[in-house]
Design a protein around this motif. Sequence first.
Motif, PDB file in Angstrom:
ATOM      1  N   LYS A  32      22.038 -29.973 112.388  1.00 16.85           N
ATOM      2  CA  LYS A  32      22.221 -28.561 112.046  1.00 16.85           C
ATOM      3  C   LYS A  32      21.879 -27.667 113.228  1.00 16.85           C
ATOM      4  N   LEU A  33      20.808 -28.014 113.957  1.00 21.55           N
ATOM      5  CA  LEU A  33      20.385 -27.189 115.091  1.00 21.55           C
ATOM      6  C   LEU A  33      21.453 -27.120 116.173  1.00 21.55           C
ATOM      7  N   VAL A  34      22.185 -28.193 116.341  1.00 22.11           N
ATOM      8  CA  VAL A  34      23.252 -28.207 117.353  1.00 22.11           C
ATOM      9  C   VAL A  34      24.235 -27.069 117.104  1.00 22.11           C
ATOM     10  N   THR A  35      24.405 -26.718 115.840  1.00 21.11           N
ATOM     11  CA  THR A  35      25.343 -25.653 115.483  1.00 21.11           C
ATOM     12  C   THR A  35      24.694 -24.278 115.526  1.00 21.11           C
ATOM     13  N   VAL A  36      23.517 -24.138 114.911  1.00 10.14           N
ATOM     14  CA  VAL A  36      22.910 -22.801 114.782  1.00 10.14           C
ATOM     15  C   VAL A  36      22.083 -22.397 116.001  1.00 10.14           C
ATOM     16  N   ALA A  37      21.601 -23.378 116.759  1.00 13.19           N
ATOM     17  CA  ALA A  37      20.801 -23.079 117.953  1.00 13.19           C
ATOM     18  C   ALA A  37      21.217 -24.034 119.072  1.00 13.19           C
ATOM     19  N   PRO A  38      22.424 -23.875 119.590  1.00 19.04           N
ATOM     20  CA  PRO A  38      23.003 -24.859 120.511  1.00 19.04           C
ATOM     21  C   PRO A  38      22.286 -25.021 121.839  1.00 19.04           C
ATOM     22  N   ARG A  39      21.448 -24.068 122.230  1.00 18.28           N
ATOM     23  CA  ARG A  39      20.786 -24.148 123.532  1.00 18.28           C
ATOM     24  C   ARG A  39      19.345 -24.655 123.432  1.00 18.28           C
ATOM     25  N   LEU A  40      18.879 -24.868 122.206  1.00 16.58           N
ATOM     26  CA  LEU A  40      17.538 -25.424 122.056  1.00 16.58           C
ATOM     27  C   LEU A  40      17.526 -26.882 122.489  1.00 16.58           C
ATOM     28  N   LYS A  41      16.418 -27.303 123.061  1.00 16.69           N
ATOM     29  CA  LYS A  41      16.219 -28.706 123.426  1.00 16.69           C
ATOM     30  C   LYS A  41      15.074 -29.248 122.571  1.00 16.69           C
ATOM     31  N   ILE A  42      15.301 -30.404 121.977  1.00 19.69           N
ATOM     32  CA  ILE A  42      14.310 -31.011 121.098  1.00 19.69           C
ATOM     33  C   ILE A  42      13.823 -32.318 121.710  1.00 19.69           C
ATOM     34  N   VAL A  43      12.511 -32.454 121.838  1.00 25.89           N
ATOM     35  CA  VAL A  43      11.885 -33.685 122.322  1.00 25.89           C
ATOM     36  C   VAL A  43      11.020 -34.232 121.184  1.00 25.89           C
ATOM     37  N   VAL A  44      11.215 -35.501 120.841  1.00 23.24           N
ATOM     38  CA  VAL A  44      10.446 -36.109 119.753  1.00 23.24           C
ATOM     39  C   VAL A  44       9.680 -37.316 120.279  1.00 23.24           C
ATOM     40  N   LEU A  45       8.373 -37.307 120.095  1.00 28.35           N
ATOM     41  CA  LEU A  45       7.506 -38.416 120.481  1.00 28.35           C
ATOM     42  C   LEU A  45       7.058 -39.161 119.235  1.00 28.35           C
ATOM     43  N   LEU A  46       6.896 -40.475 119.360  1.00 32.10           N
ATOM     44  CA  LEU A  46       6.419 -41.262 118.221  1.00 32.10           C
ATOM     45  C   LEU A  46       4.943 -40.977 117.959  1.00 32.10           C
ATOM     46  N   THR A  47       4.592 -40.913 116.692  1.00 34.25           N
ATOM     47  CA  THR A  47       3.205 -40.653 116.311  1.00 34.25           C
ATOM     48  C   THR A  47       2.269 -41.731 116.849  1.00 34.25           C
ATOM     49  N   SER A  48       1.032 -41.334 117.141  1.00 41.49           N
ATOM     50  CA  SER A  48       0.019 -42.257 117.653  1.00 41.49           C
ATOM     51  C   SER A  48      -1.348 -41.711 117.287  1.00 41.49           C
ATOM     52  N   ASP A  49      -2.389 -42.410 117.688  1.00 38.56           N
ATOM     53  CA  ASP A  49      -3.726 -41.906 117.391  1.00 38.56           C
ATOM     54  C   ASP A  49      -4.090 -40.715 118.285  1.00 38.56           C
ATOM     55  N   GLN A  50      -3.192 -40.337 119.202  1.00 41.35           N
ATOM     56  CA  GLN A  50      -3.408 -39.179 120.064  1.00 41.35           C
ATOM     57  C   GLN A  50      -2.656 -37.941 119.581  1.00 41.35           C
ATOM     58  N   SER A  51      -1.940 -38.053 118.467  1.00 43.19           N
ATOM     59  CA  SER A  51      -1.078 -36.954 118.008  1.00 43.19           C
ATOM     60  C   SER A  51      -1.850 -35.664 117.791  1.00 43.19           C
ATOM     61  N   ALA A  52      -2.953 -35.723 117.051  1.00 41.38           N
ATOM     62  CA  ALA A  52      -3.734 -34.514 116.772  1.00 41.38           C
ATOM     63  C   ALA A  52      -4.286 -33.903 118.061  1.00 41.38           C
ATOM     64  N   ALA A  53      -4.683 -34.756 119.001  1.00 40.38           N
ATOM     65  CA  ALA A  53      -5.201 -34.254 120.283  1.00 40.38           C
ATOM     66  C   ALA A  53      -4.098 -33.534 121.061  1.00 40.38           C
ATOM     67  N   LEU A  54      -2.897 -34.074 121.021  1.00 40.92           N
ATOM     68  CA  LEU A  54      -1.769 -33.434 121.714  1.00 40.92           C
ATOM     69  C   LEU A  54      -1.488 -32.057 121.125  1.00 40.92           C
ATOM     70  N   LEU A  55      -1.593 -31.952 119.804  1.00 36.65           N
ATOM     71  CA  LEU A  55      -1.390 -30.654 119.155  1.00 36.65           C
ATOM     72  C   LEU A  55      -2.485 -29.683 119.575  1.00 36.65           C
ATOM     73  N   GLY A  56      -3.721 -30.136 119.527  1.00 34.89           N
ATOM     74  CA  GLY A  56      -4.845 -29.274 119.882  1.00 34.89           C
ATOM     75  C   GLY A  56      -4.803 -28.795 121.314  1.00 34.89           C
ATOM     76  N   GLU A  57      -4.277 -29.639 122.205  1.00 31.07           N
ATOM     77  CA  GLU A  57      -4.192 -29.285 123.629  1.00 31.07           C
ATOM     78  C   GLU A  57      -2.946 -28.474 123.954  1.00 31.07           C
ATOM     79  N   GLY A  58      -2.110 -28.241 122.942  1.00 35.88           N
ATOM     80  CA  GLY A  58      -0.899 -27.452 123.163  1.00 35.88           C
ATOM     81  C   GLY A  58       0.195 -28.193 123.890  1.00 35.88           C
ATOM     82  N   LYS A  59       0.111 -29.526 123.932  1.00 37.04           N
ATOM     83  CA  LYS A  59       1.131 -30.310 124.634  1.00 37.04           C
ATOM     84  C   LYS A  59       2.353 -30.580 123.766  1.00 37.04           C
TER      85      LYS A  59
END
Length: 301
Positions: A118-145
Motif C-alpha cells: 500500500k505504501l508504494v502507492t500512497v507514499a512512493p518516496r518513502l524507504k522502509i528498512v526492516v530488521l529482524l527482532t532480537s534481544d537488542q530490539s528495545a535498546a535500539l528503540l531507546g537509542e533512537g536507532k
Amino acid sequence: MRFHNLDLNLLVVLDSLLQERSVSQTAQALRLTQPAISNALSRLRQHFEDDLLVQVGRKMVPTPFAESLAAPVREALDGLRRIVVNRSEFDPAAADRTFTFVCSDYVFNVLMTGAIRKLVTVAPRLKIVVLLTSDQSAALLGEGKIDFMISPERKCDPGHPKSPLFSDRFACIAWRDNPLVGASLTLEKYLELEHVSVTLGPHNPPHIEQESLDAQGVERNIVVHAPTFNCVAEIVVGTNMIATVHARNAAILAKRLPLKVLAPPVEIATFTEFLQWHKNKETDAGTLWLRDFLIEHAQSL
C-alpha cells in the motif's frame, strides 16, 4: 553553529562515539573520514578538558565524565531533531524519508508485506528498512536507532508509547501427506510426534505457546529449532514432523505450501502484537502518519 564556544556539530560526533566506541565505526556511521572523527574528538577533549574516550584493547571506553554526558547529549540532539523534522503537516505523496522497523518474520509476513504494498502507492518516496527482532530490539528503540518496534506487549519498553495492532492465536501445521496426522490432533498424538520450533537469538526466551504448554505440563518432543518462524513450515513439508505456529501465518503459508492446518489439542493463550515508537517522536508528523497508517492497515487484516 557555536554555543558557549562549542561547535554543536561536535555533539553529533560525541553521541556516535559513545554508541560505537570506535573511531572507524563512527566515521562509517556518520559518513566521514577517520581523520575527521579523530580531529573532532581532539576538539571535544580540549573543550571538556577530559579524555572522554580512552583506548582499551580494540575498543574505546568512555571516561566517567563522558558517561555522564551520554544521556543529556542524546536528549539535546533528539530535541534538535524534533525541531528540524517536525512540521505541521506531512505529505506522504512527496515525503522522502527512511523509516526503520524491528519485527519478527511472522509479523513481516502477516502485517508488513501488505502495508508496504500500500505504501508504494500512497507514499512512493518513502524507504522502509526492516530488521529482524532480537534481544537488542528495545535498546535500539531507546537509542533512537529505529523508528518502530512491533512485538507482543510483554516485550514492549514501558518507557515509550505503544498501540495494539492485531491479535492472534496458535494452530498446528503438518505436511499435507503426513501419514501420521489425520483431520485432527489428539493430545496423545501431539506428544508422540516430533516437533519443529524456533530459536530467536542466543538467549531465546520462552515463546508464548511454550509458556502456555509449560503451565499445563505439556512437553513437546522438539527435534529441530529453526532460525525464523517462516522456516518452520518449510521444514515440516516432506516430513512427519509438526509445528505449533501463529494461526494467521499458518493460513498464509498454507496457500503456498502443501500444509494442513489443525487446531491444537491443548489450550494456548492468544496474544496481541503492539506497535511502539520513541517517546521523542510523539510530535513528529511523519512518525504519527505512519503509525496511524499501520494501525488502520492492521484493522483490515
